[in-house]
Scaffold this motif. Structure first.
Motif, PDB file in Angstrom:
ATOM      1  N   ASN A 167       0.860  -1.189   0.000  1.00 38.74           N
ATOM      2  CA  ASN A 167       0.000   0.000   0.000  1.00 38.74           C
ATOM      3  C   ASN A 167       0.895   1.236   0.000  1.00 38.74           C
ATOM      4  OD1 ASN A 167       0.414   0.992   2.894  1.00 38.74           O
ATOM      5  ND2 ASN A 167      -0.343  -1.088   3.281  1.00 38.74           N
ATOM      6  N   PRO A 168       0.340   2.391  -0.341  1.00 39.35           N
ATOM      7  CA  PRO A 168       1.174   3.600  -0.487  1.00 39.35           C
ATOM      8  C   PRO A 168       1.932   3.991   0.775  1.00 39.35           C
ATOM      9  CG  PRO A 168      -0.969   3.939  -1.505  1.00 39.35           C
ATOM     10  CD  PRO A 168      -1.055   2.642  -0.756  1.00 39.35           C
ATOM     11  N   TYR A 169       1.331   3.751   1.958  1.00 40.01           N
ATOM     12  CA  TYR A 169       1.994   4.136   3.205  1.00 40.01           C
ATOM     13  C   TYR A 169       3.286   3.345   3.392  1.00 40.01           C
ATOM     14  CZ  TYR A 169      -2.814   5.658   3.986  1.00 40.01           C
ATOM     15  OH  TYR A 169      -4.062   6.207   3.841  1.00 40.01           O
ATOM     16  N   ASN A 170       3.187   2.031   3.259  1.00 36.54           N
ATOM     17  CA  ASN A 170       4.368   1.192   3.470  1.00 36.54           C
ATOM     18  C   ASN A 170       5.422   1.410   2.389  1.00 36.54           C
ATOM     19  OD1 ASN A 170       3.109   0.110   5.726  1.00 36.54           O
ATOM     20  ND2 ASN A 170       2.302  -1.661   4.627  1.00 36.54           N
ATOM     21  N   ARG A 171       4.975   1.577   1.147  1.00 33.98           N
ATOM     22  CA  ARG A 171       5.938   1.815   0.065  1.00 33.98           C
ATOM     23  C   ARG A 171       6.680   3.131   0.255  1.00 33.98           C
ATOM     24  NH1 ARG A 171       6.674  -1.314  -4.274  1.00 33.98           N
ATOM     25  NH2 ARG A 171       5.195  -2.999  -4.696  1.00 33.98           N
ATOM     26  N   SER A 172       5.999   4.141   0.771  1.00 31.13           N
ATOM     27  CA  SER A 172       6.656   5.436   0.958  1.00 31.13           C
ATOM     28  C   SER A 172       7.747   5.353   2.015  1.00 31.13           C
ATOM     29  CB  SER A 172       5.636   6.512   1.343  1.00 31.13           C
ATOM     30  OG  SER A 172       5.117   6.299   2.646  1.00 31.13           O
ATOM     31  N   VAL A 173       7.612   4.450   2.969  1.00 32.28           N
ATOM     32  CA  VAL A 173       8.616   4.278   4.018  1.00 32.28           C
ATOM     33  C   VAL A 173       9.754   3.382   3.539  1.00 32.28           C
ATOM     34  CG1 VAL A 173       9.046   3.380   6.346  1.00 32.28           C
ATOM     35  CG2 VAL A 173       6.952   4.660   5.870  1.00 32.28           C
ATOM     36  N   LEU A 174       9.403   2.281   2.886  1.00 36.13           N
ATOM     37  CA  LEU A 174      10.388   1.255   2.526  1.00 36.13           C
ATOM     38  C   LEU A 174      11.124   1.547   1.223  1.00 36.13           C
ATOM     39  CD1 LEU A 174       8.116  -1.715   3.525  1.00 36.13           C
ATOM     40  CD2 LEU A 174      10.332  -1.236   4.570  1.00 36.13           C
ATOM     41  N   ASP A 175      10.503   2.297   0.339  1.00 38.49           N
ATOM     42  CA  ASP A 175      11.148   2.694  -0.917  1.00 38.49           C
ATOM     43  C   ASP A 175      11.733   1.497  -1.680  1.00 38.49           C
ATOM     44  OD1 ASP A 175      11.916   4.617  -2.829  1.00 38.49           O
ATOM     45  OD2 ASP A 175      13.927   4.738  -1.992  1.00 38.49           O
ATOM     46  N   GLY A 176      10.986   0.419  -1.733  1.00 35.76           N
ATOM     47  CA  GLY A 176      11.421  -0.731  -2.519  1.00 35.76           C
ATOM     48  C   GLY A 176      12.311  -1.721  -1.800  1.00 35.76           C
ATOM     49  N   ASN A 177      12.714  -1.415  -0.564  1.00 35.86           N
ATOM     50  CA  ASN A 177      13.640  -2.301   0.155  1.00 35.86           C
ATOM     51  C   ASN A 177      12.897  -3.392   0.923  1.00 35.86           C
ATOM     52  OD1 ASN A 177      16.190  -0.910  -0.443  1.00 35.86           O
ATOM     53  ND2 ASN A 177      15.255   0.783   0.695  1.00 35.86           N
ATOM     54  N   ALA A 178      11.978  -4.053   0.250  1.00 37.84           N
ATOM     55  CA  ALA A 178      11.175  -5.097   0.883  1.00 37.84           C
ATOM     56  C   ALA A 178      10.525  -5.938  -0.198  1.00 37.84           C
ATOM     57  CB  ALA A 178      10.099  -4.466   1.776  1.00 37.84           C
ATOM     58  N   PHE A 179       9.944  -7.065   0.215  1.00 35.51           N
ATOM     59  CA  PHE A 179       9.026  -7.805  -0.638  1.00 35.51           C
ATOM     60  C   PHE A 179       7.619  -7.310  -0.300  1.00 35.51           C
ATOM     61  CE2 PHE A 179      12.465 -10.921   0.421  1.00 35.51           C
ATOM     62  CZ  PHE A 179      13.111 -10.845  -0.814  1.00 35.51           C
ATOM     63  N   PHE A 180       6.734  -7.273  -1.298  1.00 35.20           N
ATOM     64  CA  PHE A 180       5.393  -6.747  -1.082  1.00 35.20           C
ATOM     65  C   PHE A 180       4.346  -7.778  -1.475  1.00 35.20           C
ATOM     66  CE2 PHE A 180       8.065  -3.018  -1.501  1.00 35.20           C
ATOM     67  CZ  PHE A 180       7.616  -2.209  -0.470  1.00 35.20           C
ATOM     68  N   PHE A 181       3.296  -7.866  -0.664  1.00 33.76           N
ATOM     69  CA  PHE A 181       2.204  -8.801  -0.943  1.00 33.76           C
ATOM     70  C   PHE A 181       0.860  -8.090  -0.795  1.00 33.76           C
ATOM     71  CE2 PHE A 181       2.505  -8.884   3.655  1.00 33.76           C
ATOM     72  CZ  PHE A 181       1.184  -8.976   4.068  1.00 33.76           C
ATOM     73  N   SER A 182      -0.152  -8.637  -1.459  1.00 38.87           N
ATOM     74  CA  SER A 182      -1.521  -8.148  -1.314  1.00 38.87           C
ATOM     75  C   SER A 182      -2.476  -9.239  -0.867  1.00 38.87           C
ATOM     76  CB  SER A 182      -2.026  -7.556  -2.640  1.00 38.87           C
ATOM     77  OG  SER A 182      -1.241  -6.448  -3.037  1.00 38.87           O
ATOM     78  N   THR A 183      -2.119 -10.497  -1.115  1.00 36.74           N
ATOM     79  CA  THR A 183      -2.987 -11.636  -0.811  1.00 36.74           C
ATOM     80  C   THR A 183      -2.176 -12.739  -0.142  1.00 36.74           C
ATOM     81  OG1 THR A 183      -2.550 -12.695  -2.941  1.00 36.74           O
ATOM     82  CG2 THR A 183      -4.392 -11.119  -2.857  1.00 36.74           C
ATOM     83  N   SER A 184      -2.887 -13.765   0.335  1.00 37.82           N
ATOM     84  CA  SER A 184      -2.193 -14.913   0.927  1.00 37.82           C
ATOM     85  C   SER A 184      -1.359 -15.637  -0.119  1.00 37.82           C
ATOM     86  CB  SER A 184      -3.206 -15.866   1.565  1.00 37.82           C
ATOM     87  OG  SER A 184      -4.132 -16.349   0.602  1.00 37.82           O
ATOM     88  N   GLU A 185      -1.848 -15.657  -1.369  1.00 39.34           N
ATOM     89  CA  GLU A 185      -1.072 -16.268  -2.450  1.00 39.34           C
ATOM     90  C   GLU A 185       0.241 -15.530  -2.654  1.00 39.34           C
ATOM     91  OE1 GLU A 185      -5.136 -17.601  -2.636  1.00 39.34           O
ATOM     92  OE2 GLU A 185      -4.307 -15.566  -2.627  1.00 39.34           O
ATOM     93  N   GLY A 186       0.190 -14.206  -2.530  1.00 35.60           N
ATOM     94  CA  GLY A 186       1.412 -13.416  -2.645  1.00 35.60           C
ATOM     95  C   GLY A 186       2.402 -13.734  -1.543  1.00 35.60           C
ATOM     96  N   VAL A 187       1.889 -13.963  -0.330  1.00 34.47           N
ATOM     97  CA  VAL A 187       2.758 -14.353   0.783  1.00 34.47           C
ATOM     98  C   VAL A 187       3.443 -15.683   0.478  1.00 34.47           C
ATOM     99  CG1 VAL A 187       2.799 -15.064   3.207  1.00 34.47           C
ATOM    100  CG2 VAL A 187       1.447 -13.071   2.518  1.00 34.47           C
ATOM    101  N   SER A 188       2.657 -16.660   0.010  1.00 38.80           N
ATOM    102  CA  SER A 188       3.225 -17.973  -0.318  1.00 38.80           C
ATOM    103  C   SER A 188       4.291 -17.873  -1.389  1.00 38.80           C
ATOM    104  CB  SER A 188       2.114 -18.915  -0.797  1.00 38.80           C
ATOM    105  OG  SER A 188       1.217 -19.203   0.233  1.00 38.80           O
ATOM    106  N   GLU A 189       4.024 -17.073  -2.400  1.00 40.53           N
ATOM    107  CA  GLU A 189       4.985 -16.935  -3.502  1.00 40.53           C
ATOM    108  C   GLU A 189       6.298 -16.345  -3.003  1.00 40.53           C
ATOM    109  OE1 GLU A 189       5.294 -14.756  -7.887  1.00 40.53           O
ATOM    110  OE2 GLU A 189       3.413 -14.739  -6.774  1.00 40.53           O
ATOM    111  N   ILE A 190       6.210 -15.339  -2.145  1.00 41.71           N
ATOM    112  CA  ILE A 190       7.427 -14.726  -1.600  1.00 41.71           C
ATOM    113  C   ILE A 190       8.214 -15.744  -0.789  1.00 41.71           C
ATOM    114  CG2 ILE A 190       8.277 -13.035   0.078  1.00 41.71           C
ATOM    115  CD1 ILE A 190       5.897 -11.232  -0.866  1.00 41.71           C
ATOM    116  N   ILE A 191       7.529 -16.479   0.075  1.00 41.41           N
ATOM    117  CA  ILE A 191       8.213 -17.454   0.924  1.00 41.41           C
ATOM    118  C   ILE A 191       8.874 -18.535   0.084  1.00 41.41           C
ATOM    119  CG2 ILE A 191       7.855 -19.257   2.659  1.00 41.41           C
ATOM    120  CD1 ILE A 191       5.669 -17.478   3.853  1.00 41.41           C
ATOM    121  N   ASN A 192       8.199 -18.997  -0.933  1.00 37.96           N
ATOM    122  CA  ASN A 192       8.742 -20.085  -1.765  1.00 37.96           C
ATOM    123  C   ASN A 192       9.937 -19.646  -2.605  1.00 37.96           C
ATOM    124  OD1 ASN A 192       6.867 -21.927  -0.802  1.00 37.96           O
ATOM    125  ND2 ASN A 192       5.409 -21.530  -2.457  1.00 37.96           N
ATOM    126  N   LYS A 193       9.956 -18.358  -2.987  1.00 38.42           N
ATOM    127  CA  LYS A 193      11.038 -17.859  -3.837  1.00 38.42           C
ATOM    128  C   LYS A 193      12.204 -17.293  -3.044  1.00 38.42           C
ATOM    129  CE  LYS A 193       8.476 -16.653  -8.065  1.00 38.42           C
ATOM    130  NZ  LYS A 193       8.108 -15.535  -8.965  1.00 38.42           N
TER     131      LYS A 193
END
Length: 370
Positions: free
Chosen positions: A298-324
């Motif tokens: 979301n815009p709040y978290n992106r404005s703080v992290l400036d790309g220095n993170a993995f980002f998810f919107s759904t549980s599927e996104g969480v799984s994909e990040i963990i697996n990769k």
């Protein structure tokens, strides 16, 4: 300067982000020669009248007897007490249950400054009637304040667009964590970098269920430590639904910042699911603790992290990040990037100095008052 801080359950912190910030800010202001008073609930665990040079004012808080309505009575009692203190500056942290009493604030004696927090009326846990009240409360808070603080540039833009009161952008801050000690993990039955971590209030808008579901769908067998009060309604629901799985460990609340920062530092992935609000203090502390962050998109978290993170919107996104992305040591660039953002933009002493300078200006220049 004589400064009063309203709007928290009290210090030292035994609840959440505003309380943690009140700790930092009050101590920093005392070091700058200010006379500081923080309002505490009468049943706060700390019952002394002074804490690290900060004056503590205990006011009756019936929330433990009558629930949420008690917050309104507690805020009323704090405001009534503030009328006789002759503060130069009265800082309100939030407005949800205090703005209805705004007409009682000592506006002729004190400059009233309100940290507007996030957009409370966007929180999922509230029905349409409560959201309507919160929008009304926001208007009252603005009306009865001399100036506003926004902890996010996005929030500042909103208030600049919708209101005429002066709005000052001052985010929260964190200190660089440099006291890593594996011994602090004792008692949590985890090994360094062999667990994932989530620190949050267990509320729906913090996307905790999506994080848990994503972890359970993933291939990873690493445990998820969930730090937060699981005795509230949504916490009970989550624990009942997911607590049977050995990968999901509800740890309850932890307020020892040294332990929290060590848990963050030695985690493999740190999950931040907050979706409503601005610059979240726990996110800054994770960045300053060299955590590898997996954040809700979301815009709040992106404005703080400036790309220095993995980002998810759904549980599927969480799984994909963990697996990769299964090994923290491969992402030192993201960790270092966040550390530099703390040093450049969110270092706590610089943030406290910004508050202090604003308070000086408000006391000196009556033209800030409108």
């Amino acid at each position: 300067m004589k400064i009063g801080i309203l709007g928290t359950r009290g210090i030292p912190n035994n609840y959440g982000g505003f309380e943690q910030w009140a700790e930092y800010l009050s101590q920093g202001l005392v070091k700058r020669g200010c006379e500081v008073y923080v309002y505490n609930s009468h049943n706060h665990p700390f019952q002394e009248k002074r804490w690290k040079g900060v004056n503590i004012v205990h006011c009756y808080d019936p929330e433990f007897r009558i629930g949420t309505a008690g917050q309104f009575i507690y805020d009323l009692n704090c405001i009534l007490d503030s009328r006789r203190r002759k503060f130069d500056i009265l800082l309100q942290l939030g407005y949800t249950s205090s703005s209805v009493w705004g007409w009682l604030l000592p506006r002729r004696k004190s400059s009233i400054l309100t940290n507007m927090d996030g957009f409370e009326w966007q929180r999922d846990k509230f029905n349409k009637y409560v959201r309507g009240f919160l929008q009304y409360a926001e208007k009252l808070a603005v009306f009865f304040s001399d100036a506003l603080i926004a902890d996010s540039s996005i929030i500042k833009t909103y208030y600049d667009k919708n209101y005429t009161k002066p709005v000052f952008f001052i985010p929260y801050g964190a200190s660089v964590f440099s006291n890593a000690d594996k011994a602090k993990l004792k008692g949590y039955n985890v090994e360094p970098y062999r667990y994932n971590l989530l620190v949050a209030r267990l509320e729906s808008e913090n996307n905790i269920e999506a994080i848990i579901a994503g972890i359970l769908k993933s291939k990873s067998q690493l445990p998820l430590l969930i730090v937060g009060n699981h005795k509230i309604s949504h916490g009970k629901y989550l624990k009942e639904k997911y607590g049977h799985d050995i990968r999901i460990r509800f740890q309850g609340s932890i307020y020892d910042l040294d332990i929290l920062n060590n848990l963050r530092h030695f985690s493999n992935l740190y999950f931040h699911g907050h979706s409503v609000g601005g610059t979240n203090p726990s996110l800054l502390e994770a960045m300053a603790s060299s955590a590898l962050i997996c954040s809700h998109d979301n815009p709040y978290n992106r404005s703080v992290l400036d790309g220095n993170a993995f980002f998810f919107s759904t549980s599927e996104g969480v799984s994909e990040i963990i697996n990769k992305h299964t090994d923290k040591k491969n992402y030192s660039d993201k960790i270092e990037g966040n550390m530099q953002r703390i040093i450049n933009y969110y270092l706590i002493d610089n943030i406290i100095e910004s508050y202090y300078r604003l308070f000086l200006d408000m006391r000196k220049n009556n033209n800030i008052k409108t």
